[in-house]
Motif scaffolding. Structure first.
Motif, PDB file in Angstrom:
ATOM      1  N   ASP A   1       0.825  -1.208   0.000  1.00  0.00           N
ATOM      2  CA  ASP A   1       0.000   0.000   0.000  1.00  0.00           C
ATOM      3  C   ASP A   1       0.863   1.263   0.000  1.00  0.00           C
ATOM      4  OD1 ASP A   1      -2.477   1.246  -0.109  1.00  0.00           O
ATOM      5  OD2 ASP A   1      -2.568   1.525   2.073  1.00  0.00           O
ATOM      6  N   ARG A   2       1.927   1.223  -0.800  1.00  0.00           N
ATOM      7  CA  ARG A   2       2.871   2.337  -0.894  1.00  0.00           C
ATOM      8  C   ARG A   2       3.252   2.560  -2.354  1.00  0.00           C
ATOM      9  NH1 ARG A   2       5.894   1.732   4.465  1.00  0.00           N
ATOM     10  NH2 ARG A   2       4.082   2.059   5.784  1.00  0.00           N
ATOM     11  N   TYR A   3       4.002   3.634  -2.570  1.00  0.00           N
ATOM     12  CA  TYR A   3       4.525   3.939  -3.891  1.00  0.00           C
ATOM     13  C   TYR A   3       6.018   3.647  -3.933  1.00  0.00           C
ATOM     14  CZ  TYR A   3       0.191   6.150  -5.215  1.00  0.00           C
ATOM     15  OH  TYR A   3      -1.112   6.381  -5.530  1.00  0.00           O
ATOM     16  N   MET A   4       6.491   3.193  -5.080  1.00  0.00           N
ATOM     17  CA  MET A   4       7.894   2.890  -5.281  1.00  0.00           C
ATOM     18  C   MET A   4       8.397   3.748  -6.445  1.00  0.00           C
ATOM     19  SD  MET A   4       9.436  -0.844  -6.287  1.00  0.00           S
ATOM     20  CE  MET A   4       8.320  -1.067  -7.660  1.00  0.00           C
ATOM     21  N   LYS A   5       9.621   4.251  -6.313  1.00  0.00           N
ATOM     22  CA  LYS A   5      10.176   5.073  -7.388  1.00  0.00           C
ATOM     23  C   LYS A   5      10.779   4.186  -8.465  1.00  0.00           C
ATOM     24  CE  LYS A   5      11.206   9.161  -4.816  1.00  0.00           C
ATOM     25  NZ  LYS A   5      11.304  10.501  -5.256  1.00  0.00           N
ATOM     26  N   ARG A   6      10.514   4.544  -9.711  1.00  0.00           N
ATOM     27  CA  ARG A   6      11.119   3.885 -10.857  1.00  0.00           C
ATOM     28  C   ARG A   6      11.692   4.973 -11.749  1.00  0.00           C
ATOM     29  NH1 ARG A   6       8.399  -1.285 -12.243  1.00  0.00           N
ATOM     30  NH2 ARG A   6       8.825  -2.475 -10.354  1.00  0.00           N
ATOM     31  N   ARG A   7      12.566   4.576 -12.661  1.00  0.00           N
ATOM     32  CA  ARG A   7      13.092   5.545 -13.613  1.00  0.00           C
ATOM     33  C   ARG A   7      13.309   4.875 -14.952  1.00  0.00           C
ATOM     34  NH1 ARG A   7      18.273   6.208 -10.179  1.00  0.00           N
ATOM     35  NH2 ARG A   7      19.273   4.230 -10.566  1.00  0.00           N
ATOM     36  N   SER A   8      13.167   5.654 -15.997  1.00  0.00           N
ATOM     37  CA  SER A   8      13.447   5.169 -17.344  1.00  0.00           C
ATOM     38  C   SER A   8      14.508   6.077 -17.949  1.00  0.00           C
ATOM     39  CB  SER A   8      12.182   5.157 -18.196  1.00  0.00           C
ATOM     40  OG  SER A   8      11.660   6.446 -18.312  1.00  0.00           O
ATOM     41  N   ARG A   9      15.423   5.472 -18.672  1.00  0.00           N
ATOM     42  CA  ARG A   9      16.510   6.203 -19.314  1.00  0.00           C
ATOM     43  C   ARG A   9      16.310   6.090 -20.821  1.00  0.00           C
ATOM     44  NH1 ARG A   9      21.281   6.650 -15.959  1.00  0.00           N
ATOM     45  NH2 ARG A   9      22.576   6.232 -17.770  1.00  0.00           N
ATOM     46  N   ILE A  10      16.188   7.234 -21.480  1.00  0.00           N
ATOM     47  CA  ILE A  10      15.856   7.270 -22.898  1.00  0.00           C
ATOM     48  C   ILE A  10      16.964   7.996 -23.660  1.00  0.00           C
ATOM     49  CG2 ILE A  10      14.158   8.047 -24.588  1.00  0.00           C
ATOM     50  CD1 ILE A  10      12.191   8.155 -22.158  1.00  0.00           C
ATOM     51  N   PRO A  11      17.598   7.332 -24.635  1.00  0.00           N
ATOM     52  CA  PRO A  11      18.555   8.047 -25.489  1.00  0.00           C
ATOM     53  C   PRO A  11      17.807   8.957 -26.450  1.00  0.00           C
ATOM     54  CG  PRO A  11      18.760   5.650 -25.740  1.00  0.00           C
ATOM     55  CD  PRO A  11      17.558   5.913 -24.920  1.00  0.00           C
ATOM     56  N   ALA A  12      18.284  10.175 -26.609  1.00  0.00           N
ATOM     57  CA  ALA A  12      17.624  11.138 -27.485  1.00  0.00           C
ATOM     58  C   ALA A  12      18.656  11.876 -28.328  1.00  0.00           C
ATOM     59  CB  ALA A  12      16.816  12.144 -26.667  1.00  0.00           C
ATOM     60  N   HIS A  13      18.287  12.131 -29.582  1.00  0.00           N
ATOM     61  CA  HIS A  13      19.153  12.869 -30.504  1.00  0.00           C
ATOM     62  C   HIS A  13      19.102  14.358 -30.177  1.00  0.00           C
ATOM     63  CE1 HIS A  13      21.174  13.997 -34.193  1.00  0.00           C
ATOM     64  NE2 HIS A  13      20.200  14.852 -34.436  1.00  0.00           N
ATOM     65  N   VAL A  14      20.243  15.022 -30.276  1.00  0.00           N
ATOM     66  CA  VAL A  14      20.322  16.468 -30.050  1.00  0.00           C
ATOM     67  C   VAL A  14      20.573  17.140 -31.389  1.00  0.00           C
ATOM     68  CG1 VAL A  14      21.504  18.324 -28.844  1.00  0.00           C
ATOM     69  CG2 VAL A  14      21.286  16.098 -27.762  1.00  0.00           C
ATOM     70  N   PRO A  15      19.603  17.913 -31.923  1.00  0.00           N
ATOM     71  CA  PRO A  15      19.851  18.628 -33.176  1.00  0.00           C
ATOM     72  C   PRO A  15      20.943  19.684 -32.980  1.00  0.00           C
ATOM     73  CG  PRO A  15      17.575  18.929 -32.432  1.00  0.00           C
ATOM     74  CD  PRO A  15      18.278  18.119 -31.407  1.00  0.00           C
ATOM     75  N   GLY A  16      21.615  20.041 -34.044  1.00  0.00           N
ATOM     76  CA  GLY A  16      22.724  20.981 -33.978  1.00  0.00           C
ATOM     77  C   GLY A  16      22.358  22.342 -33.418  1.00  0.00           C
ATOM     78  N   VAL A  17      21.108  22.788 -33.592  1.00  0.00           N
ATOM     79  CA  VAL A  17      20.707  24.108 -33.096  1.00  0.00           C
ATOM     80  C   VAL A  17      20.500  24.114 -31.584  1.00  0.00           C
ATOM     81  CG1 VAL A  17      19.719  24.935 -35.254  1.00  0.00           C
ATOM     82  CG2 VAL A  17      18.309  23.611 -33.685  1.00  0.00           C
ATOM     83  N   LEU A  18      20.428  22.936 -30.956  1.00  0.00           N
ATOM     84  CA  LEU A  18      20.257  22.852 -29.502  1.00  0.00           C
ATOM     85  C   LEU A  18      21.505  22.304 -28.820  1.00  0.00           C
ATOM     86  CD1 LEU A  18      16.619  21.467 -29.187  1.00  0.00           C
ATOM     87  CD2 LEU A  18      17.409  23.780 -28.795  1.00  0.00           C
TER      88      LEU A  18
END
Length: 113
Positions: free
Chosen positions: A64-81
């Motif tokens: 009857d509690r909450y547990m922390k989870r995490r997801s790791r997502i690779p993402a492309h970075v465009p040259g303007v950012l």
């Protein structure tokens, strides 16, 4: 709002002849679709790629509690950012597969995320 999301348009690329328009959602041909997520940059070790981590809570009925989870997502970075650092808040959007693991692209960074 040129890409269909409520994100600010970054400045135009400095070297248009050398810019990779094929993988840019703002000035190129890369369509964004599906989900958008927000998270924190945890790794910038790869070229033109960041790892974005998103933390969320999952309810565990047995305790009857909450547990922390995490997801790791690779993402492309465009040259303007370019210029993202570890700890930056970013917003990523789903796109077509860009490599074996990358199917997201960064669309906003910093205070815009």
């Amino acid at each position: 709002m040129a890409i269909g999301l409520d994100v600010p348009m970054p400045p135009e690329p400095e070297n248009p002849e050398e810019y990779d328009y094929e993988t840019c959602p703002f000035y190129g041909q890369l369509p964004v679709r599906g989900q958008t997520r927000s998270g924190t940059v945890v790794s910038t070790d790869m070229a033109k790629t960041v790892i974005v981590e998103q933390e969320y809570d999952v309810f565990v009925p047995k305790y009857d509690r909450y547990m922390k989870r995490r997801s790791r997502i690779p993402a492309h970075v465009p040259g303007v950012l370019d210029g993202l650092d570890v700890g930056d808040e970013v917003r990523i959007a789903e796109t077509r597969p860009l490599s074996k693991t990358k199917s997201h692209v960064v669309v906003a960074s910093g205070g815009d995320a």
